[in-house]
Design an enzyme around this catalytic site. Structure first.
Site, mmCIF file in Angstrom:
data_model
loop_
_atom_site.group_PDB
_atom_site.id
_atom_site.type_symbol
_atom_site.label_atom_id
_atom_site.label_comp_id
_atom_site.label_asym_id
_atom_site.label_seq_id
_atom_site.Cartn_x
_atom_site.Cartn_y
_atom_site.Cartn_z
ATOM 1 N N GLY A 11 0.854 -1.192 0.000
ATOM 2 C CA GLY A 11 0.000 0.000 0.000
ATOM 3 C C GLY A 11 0.890 1.243 0.000
ATOM 4 O O GLY A 11 2.095 1.176 -0.308
ATOM 5 N N ALA A 13 2.206 2.950 2.379
ATOM 6 C CA ALA A 13 3.350 2.942 3.292
ATOM 7 C C ALA A 13 4.477 2.076 2.731
ATOM 8 O O ALA A 13 5.630 2.519 2.640
ATOM 9 C CB ALA A 13 2.908 2.431 4.666
ATOM 10 N N TRP A 42 -8.430 1.162 -1.709
ATOM 11 C CA TRP A 42 -9.868 1.311 -1.464
ATOM 12 C C TRP A 42 -10.224 2.666 -0.861
ATOM 13 O O TRP A 42 -11.398 2.977 -0.689
ATOM 14 C CB TRP A 42 -10.350 0.200 -0.524
ATOM 15 N N GLN A 44 -11.330 6.237 -0.311
ATOM 16 C CA GLN A 44 -12.097 7.136 -1.189
ATOM 17 C C GLN A 44 -11.751 8.590 -0.926
ATOM 18 O O GLN A 44 -11.356 9.336 -1.806
ATOM 19 C CB GLN A 44 -13.596 6.927 -0.973
ATOM 20 N N GLU A 115 -13.892 16.777 5.813
ATOM 21 C CA GLU A 115 -14.431 15.562 6.441
ATOM 22 C C GLU A 115 -14.612 15.820 7.930
ATOM 23 O O GLU A 115 -14.165 16.848 8.453
ATOM 24 C CB GLU A 115 -13.492 14.372 6.188
ATOM 25 N N ASP A 217 -2.696 -8.995 9.295
ATOM 26 C CA ASP A 217 -1.426 -9.704 9.097
ATOM 27 C C ASP A 217 -0.252 -8.950 9.736
ATOM 28 O O ASP A 217 0.631 -9.560 10.331
ATOM 29 C CB ASP A 217 -1.142 -9.891 7.595
ATOM 30 N N HIS A 238 -16.600 3.311 10.687
ATOM 31 C CA HIS A 238 -17.006 4.375 9.759
ATOM 32 C C HIS A 238 -18.521 4.485 9.825
ATOM 33 O O HIS A 238 -19.217 3.465 9.765
ATOM 34 C CB HIS A 238 -16.548 4.041 8.344
ATOM 35 N N ARG A 289 -15.723 10.794 13.930
ATOM 36 C CA ARG A 289 -16.427 9.542 13.636
ATOM 37 C C ARG A 289 -16.921 8.776 14.850
ATOM 38 O O ARG A 289 -17.936 8.099 14.783
ATOM 39 C CB ARG A 289 -15.486 8.626 12.867
ATOM 40 N N HIS A 350 -13.664 0.060 10.218
ATOM 41 C CA HIS A 350 -13.007 0.808 9.144
ATOM 42 C C HIS A 350 -11.495 0.911 9.320
ATOM 43 O O HIS A 350 -10.750 0.764 8.362
ATOM 44 C CB HIS A 350 -13.617 2.204 9.103
ATOM 45 N N ARG A 385 -8.772 8.264 15.142
ATOM 46 C CA ARG A 385 -8.081 8.865 13.996
ATOM 47 C C ARG A 385 -8.929 9.959 13.343
ATOM 48 O O ARG A 385 -10.128 9.765 13.091
ATOM 49 C CB ARG A 385 -7.806 7.772 12.967
ATOM 50 N N SER A 390 -4.593 9.035 7.643
ATOM 51 C CA SER A 390 -3.812 7.790 7.609
ATOM 52 C C SER A 390 -2.977 7.642 6.344
ATOM 53 O O SER A 390 -1.853 7.140 6.401
ATOM 54 C CB SER A 390 -4.720 6.587 7.783
ATOM 55 N N LEU A 391 -3.490 8.067 5.196
ATOM 56 C CA LEU A 391 -2.652 8.012 3.999
ATOM 57 C C LEU A 391 -1.437 8.923 4.217
ATOM 58 O O LEU A 391 -0.311 8.595 3.837
ATOM 59 C CB LEU A 391 -3.433 8.454 2.755
#
Ligand code: SIN
Length: 537
Positions: A11, A13, A42, A44, A115, A217, A238, A289, A350, A385, A390-391
């Site tokens: 991903g 990271a 995934w 958005q 957001e 994992d 979420h 959230r 989420h 969070r 996070s990205l």
């Protein structure tokens, strides 16, 4: 297989790390599925950052972003980590655009979304498929980089460390046993520098916005290797996952309706058309959230309704099609035109805010082992969070991790005389012929976690979950040691570990804070204002 750097996960990271590490040596990146099967792909909404050329008109500042992050984190963020990660956002974004990621612009400037929990518009996005765009750019860049070997369908079974091989002196990582899913062969991948970037554990729950690959994992590998793990009780739900009892297939069940939709004016309502979230927080549908998810949970319990609704019918015709083409088009496929009908939604698991404990450079408690992205707990998120942080964390900490690794363990200073690593020994039974056991256990874990360990918890339910998980763990262990490994067994083994870690951490926190809410201890308590840190040995 030997490489200077071994990266587990592809991903944002893992690939951000790999692309920088490739300047210093050979990099092997493994991912258990195809490279696009990550939580990153995934995503958005987008990536939150205050950039020089965006803050001028908006009045936003890095300090505002830091304050919003600390506020969402409910007293558990590590301020030094928050300052470092948010402060270095601009460099990380330039890194992504340098690799070809393209974010929406308006008159030459980045177009910014909003957001929940953000005081300003600061979310860079590529329509409503931002993660896919970032993944595309990084995967393409990795393929073009000669020093990077990107191996899909390669599943890390376990990390290899000196202590696992019986050495008592300093514990350090030596590599991993890796299953090639296409051939069924297990090989040793040797490296003194290993990065865990294998994402989160949404599949621990019955309902999740995550892809099927999110089976914990990263945290399970780190835990079994003896790294400290922290804050696994903080699982973010979420608020708006599409609810459609008639739809089938994993994509339909886990279809996210981005928070950015509420950022553009979408309002949560009940079946009577009432905006019920306003009773929980003056920010209503755009509160952080944890608050919105609990408000929905309360409303569902109060009314016994199966879902609430996200209403965007007041937006101008064509707005959803233009700004959120993926969401708009996907809903149409399920027979719903969101421009004229409210969208039925429920909360779903989420994001894993805890993970393998690291410092702000991704360094874990095992020498040579780093963790980055959702698998890690750097202190940025605290107890909750902030959306789209996070990205950003994945991209920033990947850069820091490489710098720190080069400082502490440069490839030219690899440990002399590495110990021999035994070949993998397969279990006695050639092929598991009891797949039903795997599917049954998988299902049982996800249901019990949803029923006992989701948005609202109690001590009793947590204890019940712990007892069941103990039995399941024993069964899974017997199955794992008795059979030839397959991806299904490995995922189940990681899933049960992640679930157990969540429950263990949740049982220790006798207060409600951020994403951990328990009816038995409904208030935050100062004496619990610290991380829940646990270690296997
Ligand atoms: C979303 O688009 O709502 C997800 C964004 C995030 O979780 O950061």
């Amino acid at each position: 297989m030997t490489a200077d750097f071994l990266v587990i996960g592809a991903g944002i990271a893992g690939l951000s790390f790999a692309l920088r590490a490739a300047r210093h040596g050979s990099v092997t990146v493994i991912t258990k599925g195809d490279a696009y099967e990550s939580n990153t792909a995934w995503a958005q909404g987008g990536i939150a950052s205050v950039l020089d050329d965006t803050q001028r008109d908006s009045g936003d500042t890095v300090e505002h972003h830091i304050a919003d992050t600390l506020d969402a984190g409910a007293g558990l963020c590590k301020e030094t980590a928050v300052r470092a990660i948010i402060g270095e956002g601009e460099a990380a974004i330039r890194g992504l655009t340098g690799h070809g990621a393209s974010f929406d612009r308006d008159n030459g400037h980045f177009e910014l979304g909003k957001e929940g929990g953000h005081s300003h518009r600061r979310i860079l996005h590529a329509k409503d498929t931002t993660g896919r765009e970032i993944a595309r750019a990084l995967i393409e860049a990795a393929h073009k980089t000669p020093n990077i070997t990107l191996l899909e369908h390669h599943f890390a079974i376990d990390l290899i460390t000196t202590s696992k091989l019986g050495a008592v002196a300093e514990d350090r990582v030596l590599g991993a046993y890796v299953l090639d899913r296409k051939t069924g062969e297990v090989r040793v991948f040797r490296s003194d520098r290993v990065v865990l970037a294998a994402g989160g554990c949404g599949k621990v729950y019955l309902y999740t916005t995550n892809p099927d690959s999110a089976t914990g994992d990263g945290v399970a590998l780190g835990w079994r290797a003896g790294a400290s793990v922290a804050n696994m009780e903080f699982i973010q739900f979420h608020p708006t996952c599409f609810y459609n009892p008639a739809a089938s297939g994993p994509e339909a069940r886990s279809f996210l309706v981005s928070e950015a939709v509420r950022g553009e004016g979408g309002v949560l309502i009940n079946s009577k058309g009432e905006d019920f979230t306003i009773n929980s927080d003056p920010r209503g549908s755009l509160a952080p959230r944890d608050i919105v998810a609990r408000a929905i949970d309360r409303e569902l319990k109060r009314t016994a309704a199966p879902c609430v609704y996200l209403d965007v019918t007041h937006k101008p015709k064509g707005f959803m099609r233009e700004r959120f083409p993926y969401i708009h088009g996907s809903l149409l496929k399920y027979g719903l035109d969101c421009e004229s009908q409210p969208i039925p939604v429920v909360p779903a698991a989420h994001y894993q805010c805890g993970g393998v404990l690291t410092d702000v450079n991704g360094k874990t408690t095992v020498r040579g082992l780093f963790a980055v992205g959702e698998a890690a707990c750097t202190g940025l998120h605290g107890a909750n969070r902030l959306a789209s942080n996070s990205l950003l964390e994945g991209a920033v900490v990947a850069r820091r991790a490489l710098d720190e690794m080069m400082r502490l363990y440069p490839p030219e200073k690899s440990a002399p005389n590495p110990p021999p690593i035994p070949e993998w020994e397969h279990g006695d039974v050639a092929e598991p012929d009891e797949l039903v056991v795997i599917y049954h256990n998988w299902d049982e874990i996800r249901r019990l976690m949803w029923d006992y360990v989701s948005i609202v918890r109690t001590d009793n339910r947590l204890r019940r979950a712990a007892a069941r998980l103990m039995n399941l763990k024993k069964e899974v262990r017997e199955f794992y040691w008795g059979h030839r490994v397959t991806a299904d067994i490995l995922e189940l083994r990681n899933l049960v570990s992640a679930a157990t870690l969540i429950v263990e951490c949740a049982l220790r926190r006798k207060e409600s804070r951020g994403l951990h809410f328990t009816l038995d201890h409904p208030e935050p308590e100062e004496r619990y204002r610290s991380d829940t840190v646990i270690r296997k040995f």
